[in-house]
Design a protein around this motif. Structure first.
Motif, PDB file in Angstrom:
ATOM      1  N   THR A   1      -0.575   7.767   3.082  1.00  0.00           N
ATOM      2  CA  THR A   1      -1.258   8.996   2.690  1.00  0.00           C
ATOM      3  C   THR A   1      -1.500   9.855   3.933  1.00  0.00           C
ATOM      4  OG1 THR A   1      -3.485   8.071   2.944  1.00  0.00           O
ATOM      5  CG2 THR A   1      -2.417   7.811   0.797  1.00  0.00           C
TER       6      THR A   1
ATOM      7  N   TRP B   1      -2.104   7.515   7.198  1.00  0.00           N
ATOM      8  CA  TRP B   1      -2.930   6.379   6.802  1.00  0.00           C
ATOM      9  C   TRP B   1      -2.127   5.499   5.850  1.00  0.00           C
ATOM     10  CZ3 TRP B   1      -8.207   9.119   5.399  1.00  0.00           C
ATOM     11  CH2 TRP B   1      -8.929   9.326   6.587  1.00  0.00           C
TER      12      TRP B   1
ATOM     13  N   ASN C   1      -3.451  11.580   6.802  1.00  0.00           N
ATOM     14  CA  ASN C   1      -4.629  11.257   7.599  1.00  0.00           C
ATOM     15  C   ASN C   1      -5.634  12.402   7.449  1.00  0.00           C
ATOM     16  OD1 ASN C   1      -6.540  10.792   9.597  1.00  0.00           O
ATOM     17  ND2 ASN C   1      -5.056   9.993  11.058  1.00  0.00           N
TER      18      ASN C   1
ATOM     19  N   GLY D   1       0.828  -1.201   0.000  1.00  0.00           N
ATOM     20  CA  GLY D   1       0.000   0.000   0.000  1.00  0.00           C
ATOM     21  C   GLY D   1       0.860   1.248   0.000  1.00  0.00           C
TER      22      GLY D   1
ATOM     23  N   GLU E   1      -3.139   2.915   3.020  1.00  0.00           N
ATOM     24  CA  GLU E   1      -4.266   2.394   2.257  1.00  0.00           C
ATOM     25  C   GLU E   1      -3.768   1.279   1.340  1.00  0.00           C
ATOM     26  OE1 GLU E   1      -6.056   5.781   0.357  1.00  0.00           O
ATOM     27  OE2 GLU E   1      -7.291   6.210   2.117  1.00  0.00           O
ATOM     28  N   THR E   2      -4.394   0.115   1.436  1.00  0.00           N
ATOM     29  CA  THR E   2      -4.005  -1.041   0.647  1.00  0.00           C
ATOM     30  C   THR E   2      -5.222  -1.611  -0.063  1.00  0.00           C
ATOM     31  OG1 THR E   2      -4.305  -2.536   2.527  1.00  0.00           O
ATOM     32  CG2 THR E   2      -2.120  -1.624   2.199  1.00  0.00           C
TER      33      THR E   2
ATOM     34  N   ARG F   1      -7.822   0.343   5.319  1.00  0.00           N
ATOM     35  CA  ARG F   1      -6.964   1.411   5.830  1.00  0.00           C
ATOM     36  C   ARG F   1      -6.516   1.086   7.247  1.00  0.00           C
ATOM     37  NH1 ARG F   1     -10.460   6.121   5.764  1.00  0.00           N
ATOM     38  NH2 ARG F   1     -10.052   6.149   3.525  1.00  0.00           N
ATOM     39  N   THR F   2      -5.257   1.393   7.529  1.00  0.00           N
ATOM     40  CA  THR F   2      -4.729   1.294   8.890  1.00  0.00           C
ATOM     41  C   THR F   2      -4.112   2.641   9.267  1.00  0.00           C
ATOM     42  OG1 THR F   2      -2.653   0.399   8.005  1.00  0.00           O
ATOM     43  CG2 THR F   2      -4.272  -1.180   8.814  1.00  0.00           C
ATOM     44  N   GLU F   3      -4.162   2.989  10.531  1.00  0.00           N
ATOM     45  CA  GLU F   3      -3.600   4.254  11.009  1.00  0.00           C
ATOM     46  C   GLU F   3      -2.196   4.011  11.537  1.00  0.00           C
ATOM     47  OE1 GLU F   3      -4.831   7.847  14.097  1.00  0.00           O
ATOM     48  OE2 GLU F   3      -6.391   6.586  13.182  1.00  0.00           O
TER      49      GLU F   3
ATOM     50  N   LEU G   1     -10.528  -1.728  -0.771  1.00  0.00           N
ATOM     51  CA  LEU G   1      -9.620  -0.827  -0.060  1.00  0.00           C
ATOM     52  C   LEU G   1      -9.795  -0.966   1.445  1.00  0.00           C
ATOM     53  CD1 LEU G   1      -8.583   2.739  -0.876  1.00  0.00           C
ATOM     54  CD2 LEU G   1      -9.572   2.332   1.368  1.00  0.00           C
TER      55      LEU G   1
ATOM     56  N   ASN H   1     -13.548  -0.376   3.147  1.00  0.00           N
ATOM     57  CA  ASN H   1     -14.460   0.229   2.178  1.00  0.00           C
ATOM     58  C   ASN H   1     -15.637  -0.710   1.909  1.00  0.00           C
ATOM     59  OD1 ASN H   1     -15.713   1.542   0.029  1.00  0.00           O
ATOM     60  ND2 ASN H   1     -13.769   2.168  -0.883  1.00  0.00           N
TER      61      ASN H   1
END
Length: 399
Positions: free
Chosen positions: A103, A241, A105, A100, A243-244, A293-295, A291, A280
């Protein structure tokens, strides 16, 4: 005469019967056809050259196997490293890695907006990526509305010293005009300085209420802005973030809060543990990917938006049929495997697949426990089949 005719009939009957037995007992010989190694769809009954590429045709033997079968010699099996194995349900730990991109946050972005209509007289920051400290001057606005509010505040302050009702009314006007200036975005220091000023300026400097990195500049010097229009956006890069895109076959196993181990391409020695914070609800119709997302915490700002990272998602062991990924031949809309029907004879079988993990793929369709599945050399068998027959074994049987 009758005896002679009877004997002739017996001789003819015996001869025909013997011929039929010989014909029935004789094994059907394999026929030879000639094909091209470059264009296997070419099939001729005699030697010659390929009409497409003009290479010499190669003789091959037709055998007595079915249309979805292929017979291989012991030498071919050995050279092709073809191995078979009976498979049964087993526990396999589900661990899959996805690449990923880091990006900004979006929940950590603050927008500095114009509090009044006017003209942007000056911008103190003009480059995306600049860092803005809290309290730093951001822009100067020319605004007649703010100038009028300043004038009201100064007049009210001067009238405080007047006796009687004039002084009392001035106090109320002072509080009202102060609230209005606060609404326009002036801080307490700017408002207090009006008390000692002689002239009212239509120009007002505005300061940042946050610290952050400029992610977007939304206006230019000399342009007019409306009340509420954005000036700049500030991003807090202490949190990013990742995103993968996850394969749709794995989507059913995803959960919010699921553990993920994050590694970074630019910093191989660095890894952190994170949790899935967003899934998503919509699958991409073209790529069939989902998609997630991890923080990612970034307290020292070592990580930058745009960097690549790998999220390894893990789940408890799952019971199922798992075979090596290379054992499955996957086409655009179908997947199949090769099984050993009898020694030296292999047959293809269409299957449905599930999750992929650690070089293994789950087979969700039923497979007879007695069947031996080709676990290595499946692509070699497939190539040989296409070479001999000039077509894909699953052609016309797409899922």
């Amino acid at each position: 005469m009758k005896k002679i005719l009877l004997m002739l009939s017996i001789v003819v009957f015996i001869a025909c019967n013997t011929k039929n037995k010989e014909a029935g007992g004789k094994k059907k010989e394999a026929t030879t056809i000639y094909t091209c190694s470059m264009d296997p769809q070419i099939k001729e009954d005699k030697p010659g050259k390929c009409p497409i590429c003009h290479m010499e045709l190669t003789p091959i033997q037709h055998n007595d196997t079915g249309t979805t079968e292929i017979r291989l010699s012991k030498q071919q099996i050995q050279l092709g490293n073809i191995a078979t194995k009976t498979i049964s349900e087993a526990n396999s730990s589900l661990e899959q890695s996805y690449t990923g991109v880091l990006t900004i946050n979006q929940e950590k972005i603050k927008t500095i907006s114009a509090r009044s209509m006017g003209r942007i007289e000056k911008l103190y920051f003009k480059t995306v990526g600049d860092f803005v400290n809290k309290g730093a001057a951001v822009y100067v606005l020319y605004s007649e509305d703010i100038a009028i509010a300043k004038q009201d505040y100064m007049l009210a302050y001067k009238q405080l010293s007047m006796p009687g009702d004039f002084g009392k009314n001035a106090k109320n006007l002072l509080n009202a005009s102060k609230q209005k200036l606060s609404f326009f975005g002036l801080n307490n220091g700017q408002i207090e300085n009006l008390k000692t000023g002689k002239d009212v300026s239509p120009y007002t400097t505005f300061y940042s209420l946050y610290s952050g990195t400029i992610s977007e500049i939304m206006t230019t010097e000399g342009s007019y802005t409306m009340e509420g229009a954005g000036i700049i956006k500030l991003a807090d890069l202490n949190s990013l973030w990742l995103e993968t895109q996850v394969n749709v076959t794995y989507a059913k196993n995803l959960k919010l809060g699921q553990n993920a181990r994050i590694t970074f391409t630019d910093y191989p020695e660095k890894n952190i543990n994170a949790k899935v914070s967003f899934i998503n609800p919509e699958i991409n119709a073209d790529s069939r990917m989902l998609l997630i997302r991890t923080e990612i915490p970034n307290p020292n700002l070592l990580l930058k938006p745009g960097m690549q990272a790998i999220a390894t998602l893990s789940q408890p062991s799952q019971k199922g049929l798992f075979i090596p990924i290379d054992a499955v031949i996957r086409e655009e809309k179908s997947a199949y495997i090769w099984i050993e029907k009898r020694p030296g004879v292999f047959e293809n079988m269409m299957v449905e697949t599930g999750v992929e993990t650690n070089g293994m793929i789950e087979i969700t369709s039923h497979i007879d426990a007695a069947k031996k599945v080709v676990i290595t050399g499946a692509y070699g068998i497939n190539s040989e089949y296409i070479f001999r027959n000039g077509s894909n074994p699953m052609e016309g049987m797409k899922m």
